[in-house]
Design a protein around this motif. Structure first.
Motif, PDB file in Angstrom:
ATOM      1  N   THR A  82     -12.659   2.917   4.129  1.00  0.00           N
ATOM      2  CA  THR A  82     -13.556   4.040   3.924  1.00  0.00           C
ATOM      3  C   THR A  82     -14.830   3.767   4.713  1.00  0.00           C
ATOM      4  O   THR A  82     -15.516   2.785   4.463  1.00  0.00           O
ATOM      5  CB  THR A  82     -13.893   4.193   2.425  1.00  0.00           C
ATOM      6  OG1 THR A  82     -12.685   4.288   1.687  1.00  0.00           O
ATOM      7  CG2 THR A  82     -14.752   5.425   2.183  1.00  0.00           C
TER       8      THR A  82
ATOM      9  N   VAL B 122     -18.483   5.417   6.400  1.00  0.00           N
ATOM     10  CA  VAL B 122     -19.451   6.508   6.267  1.00  0.00           C
ATOM     11  C   VAL B 122     -20.155   6.678   7.610  1.00  0.00           C
ATOM     12  O   VAL B 122     -20.682   5.722   8.168  1.00  0.00           O
ATOM     13  CB  VAL B 122     -20.467   6.231   5.143  1.00  0.00           C
ATOM     14  CG1 VAL B 122     -21.446   7.392   5.014  1.00  0.00           C
ATOM     15  CG2 VAL B 122     -19.753   5.983   3.809  1.00  0.00           C
TER      16      VAL B 122
ATOM     17  N   VAL C  25     -17.562  11.029   5.153  1.00  0.00           N
ATOM     18  CA  VAL C  25     -16.651   9.920   4.898  1.00  0.00           C
ATOM     19  C   VAL C  25     -15.398  10.069   5.766  1.00  0.00           C
ATOM     20  O   VAL C  25     -14.821  11.148   5.847  1.00  0.00           O
ATOM     21  CB  VAL C  25     -16.241   9.886   3.407  1.00  0.00           C
ATOM     22  CG1 VAL C  25     -15.158   8.850   3.155  1.00  0.00           C
ATOM     23  CG2 VAL C  25     -17.454   9.608   2.540  1.00  0.00           C
TER      24      VAL C  25
ATOM     25  N   ALA D 162     -25.522   4.281   3.356  1.00  0.00           N
ATOM     26  CA  ALA D 162     -24.159   4.515   2.861  1.00  0.00           C
ATOM     27  C   ALA D 162     -24.005   3.955   1.451  1.00  0.00           C
ATOM     28  O   ALA D 162     -23.420   4.613   0.577  1.00  0.00           O
ATOM     29  CB  ALA D 162     -23.139   3.888   3.807  1.00  0.00           C
TER      30      ALA D 162
ATOM     31  N   THR E 294     -23.340   6.463  -1.735  1.00  0.00           N
ATOM     32  CA  THR E 294     -22.030   6.420  -2.409  1.00  0.00           C
ATOM     33  C   THR E 294     -22.081   5.710  -3.754  1.00  0.00           C
ATOM     34  O   THR E 294     -21.231   5.946  -4.613  1.00  0.00           O
ATOM     35  CB  THR E 294     -20.974   5.713  -1.537  1.00  0.00           C
ATOM     36  OG1 THR E 294     -21.354   4.343  -1.344  1.00  0.00           O
ATOM     37  CG2 THR E 294     -20.794   6.417  -0.199  1.00  0.00           C
TER      38      THR E 294
ATOM     39  N   PRO F 276     -13.423   6.139  -1.380  1.00  0.00           N
ATOM     40  CA  PRO F 276     -13.594   7.576  -1.126  1.00  0.00           C
ATOM     41  C   PRO F 276     -13.656   8.367  -2.435  1.00  0.00           C
ATOM     42  O   PRO F 276     -14.002   9.541  -2.444  1.00  0.00           O
ATOM     43  CB  PRO F 276     -12.352   7.942  -0.309  1.00  0.00           C
ATOM     44  CG  PRO F 276     -11.334   6.906  -0.662  1.00  0.00           C
ATOM     45  CD  PRO F 276     -12.094   5.662  -0.997  1.00  0.00           C
TER      46      PRO F 276
ATOM     47  N   GLN G 270     -17.629   8.712  -5.814  1.00  0.00           N
ATOM     48  CA  GLN G 270     -18.910   8.420  -5.181  1.00  0.00           C
ATOM     49  C   GLN G 270     -20.052   9.078  -5.946  1.00  0.00           C
ATOM     50  O   GLN G 270     -19.869  10.114  -6.589  1.00  0.00           O
ATOM     51  CB  GLN G 270     -18.903   8.886  -3.726  1.00  0.00           C
ATOM     52  CG  GLN G 270     -17.904   8.126  -2.888  1.00  0.00           C
ATOM     53  CD  GLN G 270     -17.878   8.578  -1.437  1.00  0.00           C
ATOM     54  OE1 GLN G 270     -18.553   9.518  -1.045  1.00  0.00           O
ATOM     55  NE2 GLN G 270     -17.079   7.901  -0.648  1.00  0.00           N
TER      56      GLN G 270
ATOM     57  N   THR H 250     -15.247  14.724   3.469  1.00  0.00           N
ATOM     58  CA  THR H 250     -14.309  13.625   3.697  1.00  0.00           C
ATOM     59  C   THR H 250     -13.202  14.053   4.646  1.00  0.00           C
ATOM     60  O   THR H 250     -12.684  15.163   4.546  1.00  0.00           O
ATOM     61  CB  THR H 250     -13.707  13.158   2.350  1.00  0.00           C
ATOM     62  OG1 THR H 250     -14.777  12.761   1.494  1.00  0.00           O
ATOM     63  CG2 THR H 250     -12.749  12.001   2.533  1.00  0.00           C
TER      64      THR H 250
END
Length: 167
Positions: A59, A61, A70, A101, A105, A114, A117, A123
């Motif tokens: 994952t 960002v 994302v 990030a 998140t 993901p 968050q 995303t």
């Protein structure tokens, strides 16, 4: 007066696993001992779980035209920033500042999930995910992965499927 513990602490879950449970999604948690000296969080996860790196997704960002976005791509490859920008209708993408990030998140680098968050971000899930019955993504902390159907991940994150990963 002591603070009341948060629900996820009582259940031992992370915001990601709490979100999956609340959504009624079938998933499996994989735990392993994280080695801080390992050069790659994702490759470490694949090795520790004995799973092919093309089924373990990282994952990342990124900042797309000023909007944190994302990207979920296989650990075996890299993120194509131009493709990410195009997938969300943007012009330019760059990796986001790691501290930003983490703050946005609610997760630490190497453990950003993901799912669950602090703030829901646009995303994009790499299309290669759909070629697997299940994929693994971070469950919200280093040394903890969650395995689930890519369709469930896409639905819960409202992800766009696009070719954003490259070998």
């Amino acid at each position: 007066m002591a603070k009341k513990p948060k629900k996820q602490q009582q259940t031992g879950g992370t915001p990601a696993t709490v979100a999956l449970t609340a959504a009624g999604v079938t998933y499996t948690v994989h735990s392993y001992d994280h080695d801080p000296a390992h050069p790659s969080y994702g490759e470490e996860a694949a090795e520790a779980m004995g799973v092919s790196p093309d089924r373990v997704f990282k994952t990342l960002v990124a900042d797309v035209d000023g909007v944190l976005t994302v990207a979920v791509v296989p650990v075996a490859g890299q993120l194509d920033l131009k493709a990410l920008a195009a997938a969300v209708g943007g012009k330019r993408a760059a990796m986001a500042d790691p501290a930003l990030a983490e703050r946005t998140t609610g997760y630490v680098r190497g453990g950003i999930s993901p799912l669950g968050q602090r703030r829901k971000l646009p995303t994009v899930l790499d299309v290669s995910a759909s070629s697997h019955p299940t994929i693994c993504v971070s469950a919200g902390r280093r040394g903890l992965e969650v395995e689930l159907a890519p369709e469930d991940l896409a639905k819960l994150t409202e992800a766009v499927l696009a070719p954003v990963g490259r070998a």
